[in-house]
Design a protein around this motif. Structure first.
Motif, PDB file in Angstrom:
ATOM      1  N   GLU A  87      -7.361  22.193   2.870  1.00 37.72           N
ATOM      2  CA  GLU A  87      -6.523  22.039   1.675  1.00 37.72           C
ATOM      3  C   GLU A  87      -5.261  21.255   1.995  1.00 37.72           C
ATOM      4  OE1 GLU A  87      -7.818  26.145  -0.729  1.00 37.72           O
ATOM      5  OE2 GLU A  87      -6.005  26.089   0.527  1.00 37.72           O
ATOM      6  N   GLN A  88      -4.676  21.493   3.161  1.00 30.03           N
ATOM      7  CA  GLN A  88      -3.478  20.746   3.561  1.00 30.03           C
ATOM      8  C   GLN A  88      -3.805  19.268   3.799  1.00 30.03           C
ATOM      9  OE1 GLN A  88      -0.688  22.579   3.158  1.00 30.03           O
ATOM     10  NE2 GLN A  88      -2.298  24.060   2.638  1.00 30.03           N
ATOM     11  N   LEU A  89      -4.936  19.018   4.428  1.00 34.65           N
ATOM     12  CA  LEU A  89      -5.356  17.642   4.689  1.00 34.65           C
ATOM     13  C   LEU A  89      -5.642  16.893   3.394  1.00 34.65           C
ATOM     14  CD1 LEU A  89      -7.742  18.224   7.741  1.00 34.65           C
ATOM     15  CD2 LEU A  89      -5.286  17.713   7.757  1.00 34.65           C
ATOM     16  N   ILE A  90      -6.198  17.582   2.421  1.00 36.79           N
ATOM     17  CA  ILE A  90      -6.454  16.970   1.114  1.00 36.79           C
ATOM     18  C   ILE A  90      -5.145  16.538   0.472  1.00 36.79           C
ATOM     19  CG2 ILE A  90      -7.207  17.470  -1.259  1.00 36.79           C
ATOM     20  CD1 ILE A  90      -9.394  19.300   0.069  1.00 36.79           C
ATOM     21  N   GLU A  91      -4.138  17.401   0.519  1.00 35.40           N
ATOM     22  CA  GLU A  91      -2.842  17.049  -0.068  1.00 35.40           C
ATOM     23  C   GLU A  91      -2.210  15.864   0.647  1.00 35.40           C
ATOM     24  OE1 GLU A  91      -1.696  18.293  -2.968  1.00 35.40           O
ATOM     25  OE2 GLU A  91      -3.688  19.192  -2.922  1.00 35.40           O
ATOM     26  N   PHE A  92      -2.350  15.809   1.958  1.00 36.34           N
ATOM     27  CA  PHE A  92      -1.819  14.672   2.721  1.00 36.34           C
ATOM     28  C   PHE A  92      -2.554  13.391   2.337  1.00 36.34           C
ATOM     29  CE2 PHE A  92      -1.161  12.875   7.289  1.00 36.34           C
ATOM     30  CZ  PHE A  92      -0.095  12.111   6.848  1.00 36.34           C
ATOM     31  N   ALA A  93      -3.861  13.471   2.193  1.00 37.47           N
ATOM     32  CA  ALA A  93      -4.638  12.291   1.794  1.00 37.47           C
ATOM     33  C   ALA A  93      -4.232  11.816   0.402  1.00 37.47           C
ATOM     34  CB  ALA A  93      -6.130  12.606   1.832  1.00 37.47           C
ATOM     35  N   LYS A  94      -4.066  12.746  -0.527  1.00 32.93           N
ATOM     36  CA  LYS A  94      -3.650  12.371  -1.878  1.00 32.93           C
ATOM     37  C   LYS A  94      -2.287  11.687  -1.854  1.00 32.93           C
ATOM     38  CE  LYS A  94      -6.236  15.919  -4.430  1.00 32.93           C
ATOM     39  NZ  LYS A  94      -6.128  17.156  -5.255  1.00 32.93           N
ATOM     40  N   ALA A  95      -1.388  12.191  -1.015  1.00 36.86           N
ATOM     41  CA  ALA A  95      -0.064  11.576  -0.895  1.00 36.86           C
ATOM     42  C   ALA A  95      -0.166  10.167  -0.322  1.00 36.86           C
ATOM     43  CB  ALA A  95       0.842  12.449  -0.023  1.00 36.86           C
ATOM     44  N   GLN A  96      -1.065   9.953   0.645  1.00 45.64           N
ATOM     45  CA  GLN A  96      -1.275   8.618   1.195  1.00 45.64           C
ATOM     46  C   GLN A  96      -1.825   7.674   0.132  1.00 45.64           C
ATOM     47  OE1 GLN A  96      -3.334   8.316   4.963  1.00 45.64           O
ATOM     48  NE2 GLN A  96      -2.471  10.225   5.725  1.00 45.64           N
ATOM     49  N   ILE A  97      -2.764   8.160  -0.664  1.00 46.85           N
ATOM     50  CA  ILE A  97      -3.340   7.328  -1.728  1.00 46.85           C
ATOM     51  C   ILE A  97      -2.275   6.964  -2.752  1.00 46.85           C
ATOM     52  CG2 ILE A  97      -5.016   7.300  -3.609  1.00 46.85           C
ATOM     53  CD1 ILE A  97      -6.715   9.256  -1.803  1.00 46.85           C
ATOM     54  N   GLU A  98      -1.480   7.935  -3.143  1.00 42.21           N
ATOM     55  CA  GLU A  98      -0.408   7.670  -4.109  1.00 42.21           C
ATOM     56  C   GLU A  98       0.619   6.698  -3.547  1.00 42.21           C
ATOM     57  OE1 GLU A  98       0.934  11.584  -5.018  1.00 42.21           O
ATOM     58  OE2 GLU A  98      -0.878  12.088  -6.168  1.00 42.21           O
ATOM     59  N   ALA A  99       0.817   6.723  -2.226  1.00 38.88           N
ATOM     60  CA  ALA A  99       1.753   5.784  -1.586  1.00 38.88           C
ATOM     61  C   ALA A  99       1.189   4.371  -1.513  1.00 38.88           C
ATOM     62  CB  ALA A  99       2.115   6.283  -0.186  1.00 38.88           C
ATOM     63  N   GLY A 100      -0.152   4.238  -1.581  1.00 38.05           N
ATOM     64  CA  GLY A 100      -0.737   2.901  -1.573  1.00 38.05           C
ATOM     65  C   GLY A 100      -1.940   2.692  -0.683  1.00 38.05           C
ATOM     66  N   ALA A 101      -2.447   3.728  -0.030  1.00 37.62           N
ATOM     67  CA  ALA A 101      -3.619   3.556   0.838  1.00 37.62           C
ATOM     68  C   ALA A 101      -4.847   3.187   0.019  1.00 37.62           C
ATOM     69  CB  ALA A 101      -3.876   4.832   1.635  1.00 37.62           C
ATOM     70  N   ASP A 102      -5.600   2.204   0.514  1.00 37.86           N
ATOM     71  CA  ASP A 102      -6.830   1.763  -0.136  1.00 37.86           C
ATOM     72  C   ASP A 102      -8.050   2.494   0.403  1.00 37.86           C
ATOM     73  OD1 ASP A 102      -5.646  -0.587  -1.629  1.00 37.86           O
ATOM     74  OD2 ASP A 102      -5.161  -1.159   0.430  1.00 37.86           O
ATOM     75  N   VAL A 103      -7.971   2.935   1.641  1.00 39.66           N
ATOM     76  CA  VAL A 103      -9.079   3.591   2.332  1.00 39.66           C
ATOM     77  C   VAL A 103      -8.507   4.792   3.082  1.00 39.66           C
ATOM     78  CG1 VAL A 103     -10.877   3.337   4.101  1.00 39.66           C
ATOM     79  CG2 VAL A 103     -10.325   1.406   2.603  1.00 39.66           C
ATOM     80  N   ILE A 104      -9.263   5.874   3.120  1.00 38.96           N
ATOM     81  CA  ILE A 104      -8.887   7.033   3.925  1.00 38.96           C
ATOM     82  C   ILE A 104      -9.966   7.257   4.982  1.00 38.96           C
ATOM     83  CG2 ILE A 104      -8.518   9.529   3.970  1.00 38.96           C
ATOM     84  CD1 ILE A 104      -6.219   8.087   2.663  1.00 38.96           C
ATOM     85  N   THR A 105      -9.539   7.257   6.234  1.00 41.81           N
ATOM     86  CA  THR A 105     -10.438   7.560   7.353  1.00 41.81           C
ATOM     87  C   THR A 105     -10.147   8.965   7.870  1.00 41.81           C
ATOM     88  OG1 THR A 105     -10.670   5.263   8.066  1.00 41.81           O
ATOM     89  CG2 THR A 105     -11.068   6.941   9.725  1.00 41.81           C
ATOM     90  N   VAL A 106     -11.197   9.733   8.045  1.00 48.41           N
ATOM     91  CA  VAL A 106     -11.088  11.025   8.712  1.00 48.41           C
ATOM     92  C   VAL A 106     -11.766  10.908  10.070  1.00 48.41           C
ATOM     93  CG1 VAL A 106     -11.638  13.482   8.658  1.00 48.41           C
ATOM     94  CG2 VAL A 106     -11.134  12.271   6.530  1.00 48.41           C
ATOM     95  N   ALA A 107     -11.028  11.184  11.129  1.00 49.76           N
ATOM     96  CA  ALA A 107     -11.600  11.242  12.472  1.00 49.76           C
ATOM     97  C   ALA A 107     -11.570  12.690  12.931  1.00 49.76           C
ATOM     98  CB  ALA A 107     -10.809  10.355  13.435  1.00 49.76           C
ATOM     99  N   ASP A 108     -12.726  13.200  13.317  1.00 50.73           N
ATOM    100  CA  ASP A 108     -12.817  14.610  13.714  1.00 50.73           C
ATOM    101  C   ASP A 108     -13.530  14.728  15.056  1.00 50.73           C
ATOM    102  OD1 ASP A 108     -12.397  17.286  13.507  1.00 50.73           O
ATOM    103  OD2 ASP A 108     -13.520  17.568  11.649  1.00 50.73           O
ATOM    104  N   PRO A 109     -12.897  14.232  16.125  1.00 50.98           N
ATOM    105  CA  PRO A 109     -13.561  14.229  17.431  1.00 50.98           C
ATOM    106  C   PRO A 109     -13.904  15.610  17.955  1.00 50.98           C
ATOM    107  CG  PRO A 109     -11.233  13.696  17.654  1.00 50.98           C
ATOM    108  CD  PRO A 109     -11.548  13.650  16.197  1.00 50.98           C
ATOM    109  N   SER A 110     -13.113  16.612  17.602  1.00 48.38           N
ATOM    110  CA  SER A 110     -13.385  17.969  18.080  1.00 48.38           C
ATOM    111  C   SER A 110     -14.502  18.642  17.290  1.00 48.38           C
ATOM    112  CB  SER A 110     -12.118  18.825  18.011  1.00 48.38           C
ATOM    113  OG  SER A 110     -11.106  18.279  18.832  1.00 48.38           O
ATOM    114  N   GLY A 111     -14.925  18.007  16.204  1.00 49.64           N
ATOM    115  CA  GLY A 111     -16.012  18.545  15.397  1.00 49.64           C
ATOM    116  C   GLY A 111     -17.366  17.994  15.754  1.00 49.64           C
ATOM    117  N   THR A 112     -17.481  17.353  16.894  1.00 48.52           N
ATOM    118  CA  THR A 112     -18.729  16.715  17.290  1.00 48.52           C
ATOM    119  C   THR A 112     -19.864  17.718  17.469  1.00 48.52           C
ATOM    120  OG1 THR A 112     -19.792  15.423  19.042  1.00 48.52           O
ATOM    121  CG2 THR A 112     -17.950  16.787  19.699  1.00 48.52           C
TER     122      THR A 112
END
Length: 341
Positions: free
Chosen positions: A180-205
């Motif tokens: 939920e926290q990551l979603i809010e951060f992503a939404k804030a990035q999009i509102e700031a102007g991000a065109d693409v959102i990348t999620v990297a989850d190396p520990s989730g391999t």
């Protein structure tokens, strides 16, 4: 096509004039010491100054390395906001966690929600705003550290992995809060102007979790994330480290536009297993740091011929990678396009 049209077209599985060449940022950092010298901006100062962060990210595009800008340059900003202690590193080492916020998965209720108006989170959002004004045709890739990787940075990783197996109710509660926290951060990035959102989850391999837990936790919370930002109509990329052969089926369930893999994954095999997916990768960062431009060109052409839709480094660049090696990826793709015209 301009850079934004090319990348967004590739992410939508549309026909483009050639593969885009990108490096997202975040875990997949694109900054090297050579680039810092060219830009006149250095780490660790750029991690805490929005203008410096924007200038350093734009220098990668301006100097012919990649066809995007991407930020931040590390993957601990989220954990830091949730209470983990970090060091900002040095000119050659990225920021990393030095102290955990909680001792046990049972303590997750002590964590505070992320604040988009303070600390390095605000710096990142301000840098995106600066870049949005600077050049509207250059795609901005905002970066999120994945749910498993963030959760295992906020508490000690070995205990976290044990708790995923032993205390599933609390594990799901904790991961729901983190996502939920990551979603809010992503939404804030999009509102700031991000065109693409990348999620990297190396520990989730899947190499760490195995297929069952990979599906139960990694896929579940990645999809919770992607579903929550779907309405914003931005491009989405998912990067998972490690070998994929045991979890191709589960990986195909991840609802991102593109799937990005590291150099251990044979892209021909990935294409065979993931026939209808947009694939991104996976130029060896070892070759980029220690090889030469001819080797980089060979690896780039191998990625193209394997059906890779978006060409990118396999992971974050080593900071000592020569800028000429980095530039060779894009130069090779452009050269091949001209030759085939």
């Amino acid at each position: 096509m301009n850079e934004k049209e090319r990348l967004m077209g590739a992410l939508r599985h549309e026909e483009v004039d050639r593969p885009p060449v990108v490096c997202p940022g975040g875990m997949m950092n694109m900054v090297t010491t050579d680039l810092m010298k060219v830009a006149g901006v250095k780490w660790p100062e750029a991690h805490t100054d929005a203008q410096m962060m924007a200038d350093l990210s734009y220098a990668s595009y301006k100097n012919g390395c990649f066809e995007n800008v991407g930020l931040p340059f590390d993957m601990v900003a989220e954990a830091e906001q949730m209470g983990a202690e970090i060091t900002l590193g040095s000119e050659v080492f990225e920021p990393h966690v030095t102290g955990y916020a909680i001792e046990s998965i049972f303590d997750w209720t002590e964590l505070k929600p992320m604040d988009m108006n303070s600390g390095r989170i605000k710096v990142i959002l301000d840098a995106i705003r600066i870049l949005k004004k600077k050049d509207p045709n250059v795609p901005i890739i905002g970066n999120i550290t994945g749910p498993i990787s963030t959760a295992s940075s906020v508490m000690e990783p070995t205990r976290f992995y044990k708790d995923l197996r032993k205390h599933k109710k609390e594990a799901n509660e904790y991961l729901t809060f983190v996502t939920e926290q990551l979603i809010e951060f992503a939404k804030a990035q999009i509102e700031a102007g991000a065109d693409v959102i990348t999620v990297a989850d190396p520990s989730g391999t899947g190499e760490i979790l195995g297929p069952k837990l990979f599906e139960e936790y990694t896929v579940k919370y990645l999809n919770m994330f992607y579903d929550a930002i779907k309405e914003y109509n931005v491009g989405t990329i998912c990067h998972i480290c490690g070998q994929m052969k045991a979890v191709y089926k589960e990986m195909d369930e991840v609802r991102s536009d593109a799937l990005s893999f590291d150099s251990i994954v044979p892209m021909q095999q990935a294409r065979k297993e993931l026939k209808d997916r947009v694939l991104m990768g996976n130029i060896s960062t070892y070759a980029l740091e220690f090889g030469d431009t001819e080797r980089v060109a060979r690896l780039t052409r191998a990625a193209e011929s394997s059906g890779t839709n978006i060409i990118s480094p396999a992971c974050g660049l080593g900071t000592k990678s020569p800028i000429t090696n980095i530039q060779a990826i894009l130069e090779t793709v452009k050269e091949d396009t001209r030759a085939n015209a």
